[in-house]
Design an enzyme around this catalytic site. Structure first.
Site, PDB file in Angstrom:
ATOM      1  CB  SER A 126    -107.053 -64.878  56.535  1.00  0.00           C
ATOM      2  OG  SER A 126    -107.982 -64.597  55.534  1.00  0.00           O
ATOM      3  CE1 TYR A 151    -102.222 -65.289  52.771  1.00  0.00           C
ATOM      4  CE2 TYR A 151    -104.587 -65.305  52.367  1.00  0.00           C
ATOM      5  CZ  TYR A 151    -103.498 -64.817  53.054  1.00  0.00           C
ATOM      6  OH  TYR A 151    -103.676 -63.874  54.029  1.00  0.00           O
ATOM      7  CE  LYS A 155    -102.175 -65.835  56.532  1.00  0.00           C
ATOM      8  NZ  LYS A 155    -100.972 -65.336  57.225  1.00  0.00           N
TER       9      LYS A 155
HETATM   10  P1  NAD Z   1     -97.589 -57.151  53.403  1.00  0.00           P
HETATM   11  O1  NAD Z   1     -97.098 -57.935  52.235  1.00  0.00           O
HETATM   12  O2  NAD Z   1     -97.804 -55.700  53.243  1.00  0.00           O
HETATM   13  O3  NAD Z   1     -96.631 -57.388  54.663  1.00  0.00           O
HETATM   14  C1  NAD Z   1     -95.950 -58.596  54.874  1.00  0.00           C
HETATM   15  C2  NAD Z   1     -94.493 -58.268  55.169  1.00  0.00           C
HETATM   16  O4  NAD Z   1     -93.796 -59.498  55.413  1.00  0.00           O
HETATM   17  C3  NAD Z   1     -93.782 -57.565  54.015  1.00  0.00           C
HETATM   18  O5  NAD Z   1     -93.128 -56.424  54.507  1.00  0.00           O
HETATM   19  C4  NAD Z   1     -92.768 -58.607  53.496  1.00  0.00           C
HETATM   20  O6  NAD Z   1     -91.585 -57.996  53.021  1.00  0.00           O
HETATM   21  C5  NAD Z   1     -92.536 -59.443  54.740  1.00  0.00           C
HETATM   22  N1  NAD Z   1     -92.125 -60.833  54.500  1.00  0.00           N
HETATM   23  C6  NAD Z   1     -92.716 -61.766  53.718  1.00  0.00           C
HETATM   24  N2  NAD Z   1     -92.025 -62.931  53.800  1.00  0.00           N
HETATM   25  C7  NAD Z   1     -91.006 -62.728  54.668  1.00  0.00           C
HETATM   26  C8  NAD Z   1     -89.943 -63.532  55.181  1.00  0.00           C
HETATM   27  N3  NAD Z   1     -89.776 -64.805  54.795  1.00  0.00           N
HETATM   28  N4  NAD Z   1     -89.078 -62.998  56.060  1.00  0.00           N
HETATM   29  C9  NAD Z   1     -89.203 -61.709  56.458  1.00  0.00           C
HETATM   30  N5  NAD Z   1     -90.171 -60.891  56.008  1.00  0.00           N
HETATM   31  C10 NAD Z   1     -91.065 -61.394  55.122  1.00  0.00           C
HETATM   32  O7  NAD Z   1     -98.941 -57.887  53.875  1.00  0.00           O
HETATM   33  P2  NAD Z   1    -100.056 -57.399  54.918  1.00  0.00           P
HETATM   34  O8  NAD Z   1    -101.290 -57.074  54.156  1.00  0.00           O
HETATM   35  O9  NAD Z   1     -99.492 -56.418  55.855  1.00  0.00           O
HETATM   36  O10 NAD Z   1    -100.328 -58.779  55.661  1.00  0.00           O
HETATM   37  C11 NAD Z   1     -99.719 -59.109  56.898  1.00  0.00           C
HETATM   38  C12 NAD Z   1    -100.234 -60.460  57.354  1.00  0.00           C
HETATM   39  O11 NAD Z   1    -101.652 -60.429  57.446  1.00  0.00           O
HETATM   40  C13 NAD Z   1     -99.902 -61.627  56.412  1.00  0.00           C
HETATM   41  O12 NAD Z   1     -99.610 -62.756  57.194  1.00  0.00           O
HETATM   42  C14 NAD Z   1    -101.197 -61.820  55.649  1.00  0.00           C
HETATM   43  O13 NAD Z   1    -101.331 -63.125  55.173  1.00  0.00           O
HETATM   44  C15 NAD Z   1    -102.222 -61.507  56.716  1.00  0.00           C
HETATM   45  N6  NAD Z   1    -103.527 -61.103  56.188  1.00  0.00           N
HETATM   46  C16 NAD Z   1    -103.617 -60.040  55.318  1.00  0.00           C
HETATM   47  C17 NAD Z   1    -104.870 -59.684  54.800  1.00  0.00           C
HETATM   48  C18 NAD Z   1    -105.001 -58.554  53.815  1.00  0.00           C
HETATM   49  O14 NAD Z   1    -106.023 -58.483  53.128  1.00  0.00           O
HETATM   50  N7  NAD Z   1    -104.035 -57.653  53.710  1.00  0.00           N
HETATM   51  C19 NAD Z   1    -106.024 -60.378  55.192  1.00  0.00           C
HETATM   52  C20 NAD Z   1    -105.895 -61.451  56.087  1.00  0.00           C
HETATM   53  C21 NAD Z   1    -104.640 -61.795  56.603  1.00  0.00           C
HETATM   54  N1  UFG Z   2    -113.795 -56.940  43.453  1.00  0.00           N
HETATM   55  C1  UFG Z   2    -114.301 -56.370  42.309  1.00  0.00           C
HETATM   56  N2  UFG Z   2    -113.422 -55.802  41.434  1.00  0.00           N
HETATM   57  C2  UFG Z   2    -112.086 -55.783  41.641  1.00  0.00           C
HETATM   58  C3  UFG Z   2    -111.578 -56.358  42.826  1.00  0.00           C
HETATM   59  C4  UFG Z   2    -112.471 -56.936  43.717  1.00  0.00           C
HETATM   60  O1  UFG Z   2    -115.501 -56.374  42.071  1.00  0.00           O
HETATM   61  O2  UFG Z   2    -111.335 -55.269  40.799  1.00  0.00           O
HETATM   62  C5  UFG Z   2    -114.737 -57.533  44.418  1.00  0.00           C
HETATM   63  C6  UFG Z   2    -114.460 -59.013  44.666  1.00  0.00           C
HETATM   64  O3  UFG Z   2    -115.104 -59.794  43.688  1.00  0.00           O
HETATM   65  C7  UFG Z   2    -115.011 -59.190  46.086  1.00  0.00           C
HETATM   66  C8  UFG Z   2    -114.738 -57.836  46.758  1.00  0.00           C
HETATM   67  O4  UFG Z   2    -114.544 -56.914  45.673  1.00  0.00           O
HETATM   68  O5  UFG Z   2    -116.384 -59.394  46.013  1.00  0.00           O
HETATM   69  C9  UFG Z   2    -113.516 -57.838  47.637  1.00  0.00           C
HETATM   70  O6  UFG Z   2    -112.427 -58.369  46.890  1.00  0.00           O
HETATM   71  P1  UFG Z   2    -110.910 -58.258  47.397  1.00  0.00           P
HETATM   72  O7  UFG Z   2    -110.058 -58.881  46.324  1.00  0.00           O
HETATM   73  O8  UFG Z   2    -110.609 -56.870  47.794  1.00  0.00           O
HETATM   74  O9  UFG Z   2    -110.903 -59.134  48.724  1.00  0.00           O
HETATM   75  P2  UFG Z   2    -111.228 -60.673  48.981  1.00  0.00           P
HETATM   76  O10 UFG Z   2    -112.439 -60.694  49.867  1.00  0.00           O
HETATM   77  O11 UFG Z   2    -111.314 -61.436  47.720  1.00  0.00           O
HETATM   78  O12 UFG Z   2    -109.936 -61.179  49.753  1.00  0.00           O
HETATM   79  C10 UFG Z   2    -109.209 -60.351  50.682  1.00  0.00           C
HETATM   80  C11 UFG Z   2    -107.709 -60.644  50.584  1.00  0.00           C
HETATM   81  C12 UFG Z   2    -107.403 -62.029  51.105  1.00  0.00           C
HETATM   82  C13 UFG Z   2    -107.939 -62.146  52.507  1.00  0.00           C
HETATM   83  C14 UFG Z   2    -109.427 -61.863  52.505  1.00  0.00           C
HETATM   84  C15 UFG Z   2    -109.979 -61.934  53.890  1.00  0.00           C
HETATM   85  O13 UFG Z   2    -107.282 -60.538  49.220  1.00  0.00           O
HETATM   86  O14 UFG Z   2    -106.010 -62.224  51.149  1.00  0.00           O
HETATM   87  O15 UFG Z   2    -109.669 -60.561  51.980  1.00  0.00           O
HETATM   88  O16 UFG Z   2    -109.227 -61.186  54.762  1.00  0.00           O
HETATM   89  F1  UFG Z   2    -107.708 -63.405  52.985  1.00  0.00           F
END
Ligand code: NAD
Ligand code: UFG
Length: 337
Positions: A126, A151, A155
């Protein structure tokens, strides 16, 4: 052909990636414990691709169960490891739950990969690893700062665990993709991000407000040092992000490639403020968003967007879809919920 194991493959990014991989002819096995996804996703994937991927319900943080899984699935060539918990705020309240799930899962995967001579790993990292970068756009060479949340720390530590394991096992290769802000859904609106509880993220809050599920969107802070005062992020369409996994897969499977551990920024290279997102959403959907300006959210950084030069050159990958495309797809997905 051997298989690709996609952990967390029924989740948001995992399901979109599985679609891209199946469409490119790869054989998939998904392992997921369904803590944050639904089994119906498999039927949705089948509707889109014509193929229902093999599925195993498995808690990857359970070392015995994971060992047994690898013993029966002995035809895996590459692992894409998505499975993790991902809610930043929750991780502050429940740090051990996050360290246990995210780090034990990764260590179990690496242990079994070493035991079964599986050489290729793609890891979901991330842009949180950068914190608030001093220089923008942020490159992969930027210093890794102290994580803002447990969290984020999982990473950072995960990247170190992979790097140390590769140092000790020269057969292992890995690509860590540092995602910026994934948004949107597949154009079919059959898969997207599962809406559970009150969303923390901007886009699901926007779509749920417009759908009447939430009363009003709060824009967290309008006194940042940006043009319109609201915070800036690099919002990437989840399908572009999924395709980055496809090219990373091809790179790892290329036998001529002698890489060991690489990290890539996966973003668009563009930053958009919260108000720009709101305006674009209103333009492309014709809907009005009820919002108010609220105080800054604790732990938010001011601005971040990616320098994607390394991914563009080395992976030959570039985000193609626009913010407007992503927001429209998010709205189309919301309408099916
Ligand atoms: P998500 O929660 O939709 O998908 C994660 C999946 O992993 C889920 O289906 C959950 O059931 C499964 N899971 C969790 N723990 C498990 C375990 N112990 N065993 C088996 N399955 C398990 O999340 P996502 O948004 O698809 O994120 C996927 C990956 O990308 C994660 O590692 C997350 O940290 C990373 N990531 C997400 C974002 C974001 O904003 N969505 C940003 C940066 C990184
Ligand atoms: N924001 C608002 N109102 C809301 C929600 C968000 O103004 O109700 C703003 C936040 O303050 C921020 C922007 O929208 O400025 C984006 O916020 P998000 O919560 O959508 O995303 P973040 O950048 O805080 O974090 C996300 C994921 C993390 C991930 C990161 C980078 O939540 O898990 O992106 O990938 F690590």
């Amino acid at each position: 052909m051997k298989k690709i194991l996609v952990t967390g493959g029924t989740g948001y990014i995992g399901s979109h990636t599985v679609v891209e991989l199946i469409n490119s002819g790869y054989k998939i096995v998904i392992a997921d414990n369904l803590t944050n996804s639904k089994i119906e996703v498999l039927d949705r994937i089948e509707k889109i691709t014509g193929i229902k991927p093999q599925f195993e319900k498995l808690d990857i943080s359970d070392s015995k169960a994971t060992k047994a899984f690898f013993e029966t699935n002995n035809d895996i060539e590459l692992v894409i490891h998505f499975a993790a918990y991902k809610a930043v705020g929750e991780s502050v309240q429940k740090p051990l739950m996050y360290y246990q799930n995210n780090l034990n899962s990764l260590m179990n995967i690496l242990t079994e990969m070493s035991r079964h001579n599986i050489e290729n790993l793609i890891f979901s990292s991330s842009c949180t690893v950068y914190g608030q970068p001093d220089i923008l756009p942020v490159t992969e060479q930027s210093p890794i700062k102290k994580a803002d949340s447990p969290y984020g720390n999982t990473k950072q530590v995960a990247e170190e665990i992979i790097s140390d394991t590769i140092f000790s096992n020269k057969n292992l290769k890995s690509i860590a993709l540092r995602y910026f802000n994934p948004i949107g859904a597949h154009k079919s609106a059959l898969i997207g991000e599962l809406p559970i509880g009150v969303p923390n993220n901007l886009i699901p809050f926007v779509t749920q407000t417009v759908a009447g599920k939430r009363e009003q969107l709060s824009v967290f802070g309008n006194n940042y040092n940006t043009e319109d005062g609201t915070a800036i992020r690099d919002y990437i369409h989840v399908v572009d992000l999924a395709q980055a996994h496809l090219v990373a897969t091809e790179r790892l499977l290329d036998k001529n490639n002698k890489l060991d551990f690489e990290t890539f920024n996966i973003g668009t290279g563009r930053g958009n403020s919260v108000l720009e997102v709101i305006n674009t959403f209103e333009e492309v959907t014709g809907e009005k968003i009820n919002y108010k300006i609220a105080p800054r959210r604790l732990g938010d950084i001011e601005k971040v967007w990616a320098d994607t030069t390394f991914a563009n050159k080395e992976l030959g990958w570039k985000a193609k879809l626009s913010l407007a495309d992503a927001l429209l797809s998010a709205w189309n997905w919301e309408k099916t919920q």
